[in-house]
Write a protein that holds these residues in place. Sequence first.
Motif, short mmCIF file in Angstrom:
data_model
loop_
_atom_site.label_atom_id
_atom_site.label_comp_id
_atom_site.label_asym_id
_atom_site.label_seq_id
_atom_site.Cartn_x
_atom_site.Cartn_y
_atom_site.Cartn_z
N GLY A 259 -38.07 40.72 99.62
CA GLY A 259 -39.25 40.92 98.78
C GLY A 259 -39.44 39.88 97.70
O GLY A 259 -40.50 39.83 97.07
N LYS A 260 -38.46 39.04 97.48
CA LYS A 260 -38.53 38.04 96.41
C LYS A 260 -38.98 36.69 96.95
O LYS A 260 -38.79 36.39 98.13
CB LYS A 260 -37.17 37.91 95.72
N LEU A 261 -39.57 35.89 96.07
CA LEU A 261 -39.89 34.51 96.41
C LEU A 261 -38.65 33.68 96.18
O LEU A 261 -38.05 33.74 95.10
CB LEU A 261 -41.01 33.97 95.52
N SER B 40 -33.34 33.45 101.45
CA SER B 40 -34.39 34.46 101.56
C SER B 40 -33.95 35.79 102.18
O SER B 40 -34.28 36.85 101.65
CB SER B 40 -35.58 33.87 102.32
N PRO B 41 -33.18 35.81 103.28
CA PRO B 41 -32.80 37.10 103.88
C PRO B 41 -31.97 37.99 102.96
O PRO B 41 -32.01 39.21 103.09
CB PRO B 41 -32.00 36.70 105.12
N ARG B 42 -31.22 37.39 102.04
CA ARG B 42 -30.41 38.23 101.14
C ARG B 42 -31.13 38.56 99.83
O ARG B 42 -30.54 39.17 98.94
CB ARG B 42 -29.06 37.56 100.89
N PHE C 200 -36.68 33.80 86.39
CA PHE C 200 -36.06 33.60 87.70
C PHE C 200 -34.58 33.95 87.62
O PHE C 200 -34.00 34.06 86.54
CB PHE C 200 -36.22 32.14 88.16
N THR C 201 -34.00 34.14 88.80
CA THR C 201 -32.56 34.27 88.92
C THR C 201 -32.07 33.14 89.83
O THR C 201 -32.89 32.44 90.44
CB THR C 201 -32.15 35.63 89.53
N ILE C 202 -30.77 32.97 89.89
CA ILE C 202 -30.20 31.87 90.67
C ILE C 202 -29.32 32.45 91.78
O ILE C 202 -28.50 33.33 91.54
CB ILE C 202 -29.36 30.95 89.77
N ASP C 203 -29.51 31.93 92.98
CA ASP C 203 -28.69 32.28 94.13
C ASP C 203 -28.56 31.00 94.97
O ASP C 203 -29.37 30.76 95.87
CB ASP C 203 -29.33 33.40 94.94
N PRO C 204 -27.59 30.14 94.66
CA PRO C 204 -27.52 28.85 95.35
C PRO C 204 -27.32 28.98 96.86
O PRO C 204 -26.53 29.80 97.32
CB PRO C 204 -26.29 28.18 94.70
N VAL D 228 -40.16 24.34 98.66
CA VAL D 228 -40.52 25.37 99.62
C VAL D 228 -40.34 26.73 98.96
O VAL D 228 -39.32 26.97 98.30
CB VAL D 228 -39.65 25.29 100.90
N LEU D 229 -41.33 27.60 99.15
CA LEU D 229 -41.19 29.01 98.77
C LEU D 229 -41.12 29.84 100.05
O LEU D 229 -41.96 29.65 100.95
CB LEU D 229 -42.39 29.48 97.93
N ALA D 230 -40.13 30.71 100.11
CA ALA D 230 -39.99 31.61 101.26
C ALA D 230 -39.93 33.05 100.75
O ALA D 230 -39.44 33.30 99.64
CB ALA D 230 -38.73 31.28 102.05
#
Length: 195
Positions: free
Chosen positions: A65-67, A60-62, A24-28, A110-112
């Motif tokens: 295609g990723k979860l 999610s918008p940024r 995984f990667t992190i994007d707070p 939640v997964l988006a």
Amino acid sequence: MTALVLASGSASRRAILEKAGVPFTIDPADIDEGAVKAKFSGSPAELALELARQKALAVSPRQPGKLVLGADQVLEFEGRAYDKSCDPDEARKRLIMLRGQTHALVGGLVLARDGEIVWQYESRCEMQVRAFSDAFLDRYMRDAGSILTAGVGGYAYEGLGAQLFDRVEGDFFAVLGLPLLPLLDALRQHGALEA
């Protein structure tokens, strides 16, 4: 494989995923949790899920295609939701309030993907705090350090905080803020892990 993004800076959630071998990667997420809580009128469990939704949908918008995984946890005591303590004094008052009582840690995952929620999960753990002595509390306060304000209960159950409890009912990972087994199943279903 679908890439997974953790919409949180939580060290505990990061460590759980790393130890489980989940890439995984992190994007707070940068949401105004205070504003969400101020407007919210549902139960503590619904609040945890709503905060998780807001985090996942903010990131999610940024991350096309990723979860994106949003997660949150709320301490519920006598029907009221409690947040992380602001400082050690508030943490001490919280621990005294919970002494000899049962509270719940309620969580939402939640997964988006591409701005749409594709999976969500609620967890609940019942936590029976033992009737610890004032001497124990003094020592705990001295030794706990940043634990006191890092989580909603003022404890790190995976370490020193375990000494606060008589009984815990629920998933160990859910207590830590990330119910791992349901999440792993969802990640397999959505192509982020091998089936």
